[in-house]
Design a protein around this motif. Structure first.
Motif, mmCIF file in Angstrom:
data_model
loop_
_atom_site.group_PDB
_atom_site.id
_atom_site.type_symbol
_atom_site.label_atom_id
_atom_site.label_comp_id
_atom_site.label_asym_id
_atom_site.label_seq_id
_atom_site.Cartn_x
_atom_site.Cartn_y
_atom_site.Cartn_z
ATOM 1 N N PHE A 195 18.168 36.316 31.555
ATOM 2 C CA PHE A 195 17.876 37.573 32.234
ATOM 3 C C PHE A 195 18.551 38.723 31.473
ATOM 4 O O PHE A 195 17.952 39.788 31.316
ATOM 5 C CB PHE A 195 18.312 37.518 33.688
ATOM 6 N N GLU A 196 19.756 38.513 30.983
ATOM 7 C CA GLU A 196 20.401 39.530 30.140
ATOM 8 C C GLU A 196 19.604 39.744 28.857
ATOM 9 O O GLU A 196 19.514 40.868 28.349
ATOM 10 C CB GLU A 196 21.833 39.121 29.803
ATOM 11 N N GLN A 197 19.050 38.673 28.331
ATOM 12 C CA GLN A 197 18.208 38.787 27.131
ATOM 13 C C GLN A 197 17.096 39.803 27.359
ATOM 14 O O GLN A 197 16.722 40.528 26.438
ATOM 15 C CB GLN A 197 17.622 37.409 26.793
ATOM 16 N N PHE A 198 16.591 39.867 28.587
ATOM 17 C CA PHE A 198 15.501 40.781 28.921
ATOM 18 C C PHE A 198 15.989 42.021 29.674
ATOM 19 O O PHE A 198 15.221 42.697 30.344
ATOM 20 C CB PHE A 198 14.390 40.034 29.669
ATOM 21 N N GLY A 199 17.270 42.297 29.554
ATOM 22 C CA GLY A 199 17.805 43.564 30.014
ATOM 23 C C GLY A 199 18.086 43.711 31.491
ATOM 24 O O GLY A 199 18.281 44.816 31.979
ATOM 25 N N VAL A 200 18.131 42.601 32.208
ATOM 26 C CA VAL A 200 18.456 42.701 33.656
ATOM 27 C C VAL A 200 19.646 41.820 33.999
ATOM 28 O O VAL A 200 19.915 40.847 33.376
ATOM 29 C CB VAL A 200 17.269 42.340 34.571
#
Length: 147
Positions: free
Chosen positions: A142-147
């Motif tokens: 999810f951090e990989q996709f900015g959230v």
């Protein structure tokens, strides 16, 4: 350390999942959103003993990586993914997002299970370790996709 099996952490993951859209771009790595959703289903299926992925257990890999799976240290960006877990195909975004949500819901419903089957590579984990690992993996992507 947060755990998938804690209500507030699970709810946070749910909210973050909803924030990922077809227009969300990865901050690192090669996967698009649909591929990431597909990839994230695999560890959850393993925790539920519903995976058909076959892997050989290797004492060296087990010794080297098992504790990293549930340690407080975040996964490294661009860390290599075992071939069995690579999602490189063409996947439909909404379908894969819904599938990930379904598997997350099933694991949440099974959160009190103290008798999970051993991981096919790393062996036995406690309920607490399973919860940490699943939160940590989803958090990473999810951090990989900015959230």
């Amino acid at each position: 350390m947060k755990s998938f099996f804690e209500k507030t952490s699970y709810q946070e993951l749910q909210e973050r999942l909803e924030q990922i859209t077809e227009n969300s771009k990865a901050n690192w790595g090669k996967m698009n959103g649909a591929q990431m959703f597909n990839h994230c289903q695999a560890p959850i299926k393993i925790a539920l003993n519903k995976s058909d992925v076959t892997m050989k257990s290797n004492w060296f890999i087990k010794m080297l990586f098992k504790k990293m799976m549930y340690s407080p240290k975040p996964y490294k960006k661009n860390a290599p993914t075992p071939p069995q877990f690579r999602s490189t195909g063409n996947f439909e975004f909404q379908k894969e997002k819904a599938e990930l949500q379904k598997w997350m819901d099933e694991l949440w419903a099974d959160r009190n299970n103290d008798n999970r089957e051993p991981h096919p590579v790393f062996g036995h984990f406690t309920k607490e370790q399973w919860g940490i690992m699943n939160w940590k993996h989803l958090n990473h992507h999810f951090e990989q996709f900015g959230v």
